[in-house]
Design an enzyme around this catalytic site. Structure first.
Site, PDB file in Angstrom:
ATOM      1  CE  LYS A 196      -3.546   2.716   2.628  1.00 25.21           C
ATOM      2  NZ  LYS A 196      -4.524   2.346   3.731  1.00 25.21           N
ATOM      3  CE  LYS A 248      -6.226   1.979  -0.458  1.00 23.78           C
ATOM      4  NZ  LYS A 248      -6.631   1.936   0.929  1.00 23.78           N
TER       5      LYS A 248
HETATM    6  C1  PBG Z   1      -6.865   3.770   5.602  1.00 18.33           C
HETATM    7  C2  PBG Z   1      -7.480   3.937   4.069  1.00 18.33           C
HETATM    8  C3  PBG Z   1      -7.279   4.503   3.063  1.00 18.33           C
HETATM    9  C4  PBG Z   1      -7.805   3.962   1.968  1.00 18.33           C
HETATM   10  C5  PBG Z   1      -8.491   2.878   2.307  1.00 18.33           C
HETATM   11  N1  PBG Z   1      -7.972   2.690   3.687  1.00 18.33           N
HETATM   12  C6  PBG Z   1      -6.835   6.054   2.941  1.00 18.33           C
HETATM   13  C7  PBG Z   1      -5.487   6.038   3.554  1.00 18.33           C
HETATM   14  O1  PBG Z   1      -4.593   4.983   3.474  1.00 18.33           O
HETATM   15  O2  PBG Z   1      -5.122   7.287   3.833  1.00 18.33           O
HETATM   16  C8  PBG Z   1      -8.168   4.692   0.798  1.00 18.33           C
HETATM   17  C9  PBG Z   1      -9.251   4.060  -0.217  1.00 18.33           C
HETATM   18  C10 PBG Z   1      -9.438   4.963  -1.631  1.00 18.33           C
HETATM   19  O3  PBG Z   1      -8.834   6.033  -1.743  1.00 18.33           O
HETATM   20  O4  PBG Z   1     -10.315   4.721  -2.030  1.00 18.33           O
HETATM   21  N2  PBG Z   1      -6.929   2.704   6.305  1.00 18.33           N
END
Ligand code: PBG
Length: 334
Positions: A196, A248
């Site tokens: 991520k 992601k």
């Molecule tokens: C945080 C989380 C995020 C997303 C999913 N879980 C945001 C981040 O890490 O700041 C983002 C998903 C999206 O942008 O669609 N646990």
């Protein structure tokens, strides 16, 4: 001309193209992210994410039933609580909006799809970080793991089939697995956000969960410049017992999805995130791209790169739009 190779031959008409198409998307391979907000009495639109809503428990139940009818693989539940504190103390409270939403989704889905609970502190902390902080104000990895264990057990009790581990703490998969197993939840599956990245494309999501984050997540999410590092993260999560590994965002990271597909002997998921979704919606609104075709091409690219499962805000509409795939409107070859 006497050409030996004519690849165009297989593209000559629609039936041929359909026969040789390498990539397909089955609704069962799609996960729909769903936001449920505490203290509202009607669904609220998210202005930076067209088509996506903050739901009430009731509107979420309706959405889950639609997801079942459309044959989706799963829903991923994010809670938007009205009270937050530095420790994220509501994260393991069975009365939190997330826990209530998970239970309601499990009930509404009647065993027909997988209910995934987001497992992270960011919606519960007043500073918006994915973990608790130490005295220096840095995210404290190991103390956060203890919170994740407790949160996981509470979400398993609420009925979640799978946990979405989105916090990017080191050792989170092993810690949560051990915590769940100790409490007897050996069958609760773990979807690990293995690679991520600290991405700018999460902007609309932070509106959706009303994130209070001030600053960034670069001390725990990955640096977009790094590909090898993703392989390390994926290998670690596989070793720690991840049941699914996720990459992601998706679109700027198709190379990482491809690496994950090569390395992994568990299913690979990819998350088409909020900013990626909004870009296409807004470009379509401006008449720059054709909306439905852009969505189809985008989701296809993620599958083609190697994702078995795609997490996308378009899951439901994609499944409904392609419900009659195989026949075109006139029943004829195009
Ligand atoms: C945080 C989380 C995020 C997303 C999913 N879980 C945001 C981040 O890490 O700041 C983002 C998903 C999206 O942008 O669609 N646990």
């Amino acid at each position: 001309m006497t050409l030996q190779h004519r690849p165009r031959r297989l593209r000559a008409h629609k039936a041929l193209r359909e026969m040789v198409a390498e990539t397909h998307i089955d609704p069962r391979q799609l996960i729909l992210p769903v936001f449920v907000k505490e203290g509202i009495d009607s669904p609220q639109p998210i202005s930076s994410l067209p088509g996506v809503w903050q739901h009430t428990l009731e509107s979420m139940e309706k959405l889950v039933r639609e997801a079942v009818s459309a044959g989706l693989g799963g829903v991923m539940i994010f809670g938007v609580p009205s009270v937050r504190d530095p420790e994220g103390s509501q994260c393991d409270n069975p009365a939190s909006i997330l826990h209530r939403a998970v239970s309601a989704a499990v009930e509404a889905s009647a065993g027909q799809l997988v209910v995934i609970a987001d497992l992270c502190l960011d919606e519960f902390t007043s500073h918006g970080h994915c973990g608790v902080l130490n005295e220096a104000g840095e995210v404290d990895n190991d103390r956060t793991l203890v919170r994740y264990q407790s949160m996981a057990v509470s979400l398993a009790k609420a009925g979640a089939h799978m946990m979405g581990l989105s916090g990017m703490m080191d050792g989170q998969v092993a810690a949560v697995r051990a915590g769940l197993d100790k409490a007897g939840h050996t069958d609760t599956a773990l979807l690990a956000y293995a690679a991520k990245y600290a991405s700018v494309f999460y902007g609309p999501f932070r509106d959706a969960v009303e994130s209070t984050l001030d600053g960034d997540r670069k001390s725990y999410q990955q640096d977009p410049r790094n590909r090898k590092e993703a392989r390390r993260e994926i290998a670690l999560d596989l070793d720690e017992g991840a049941d699914v590994v996720m990459v992601k965002p998706a679109l700027s990271y198709l190379d990482v999805i491809s690496d994950a597909a090569t390395m992994s002997d568990v299913p690979v998921a990819a998350y088409v995130v909020s900013g990626e979704t909004a870009m296409i919606e807004l470009a379509a609104r401006e008449g720059i791209v054709e909306r439905d075709a852009a969505i189809d091409e985008t989701l296809t690219s993620v599958r083609r790169a190697g994702a078995d499962i795609v997490c996308t805000y378009w899951a439901l509409e994609y499944a409904m739009r392609h419900a009659h795939r195989g026949r075109n409107e006139k029943g004829a070859r195009a």
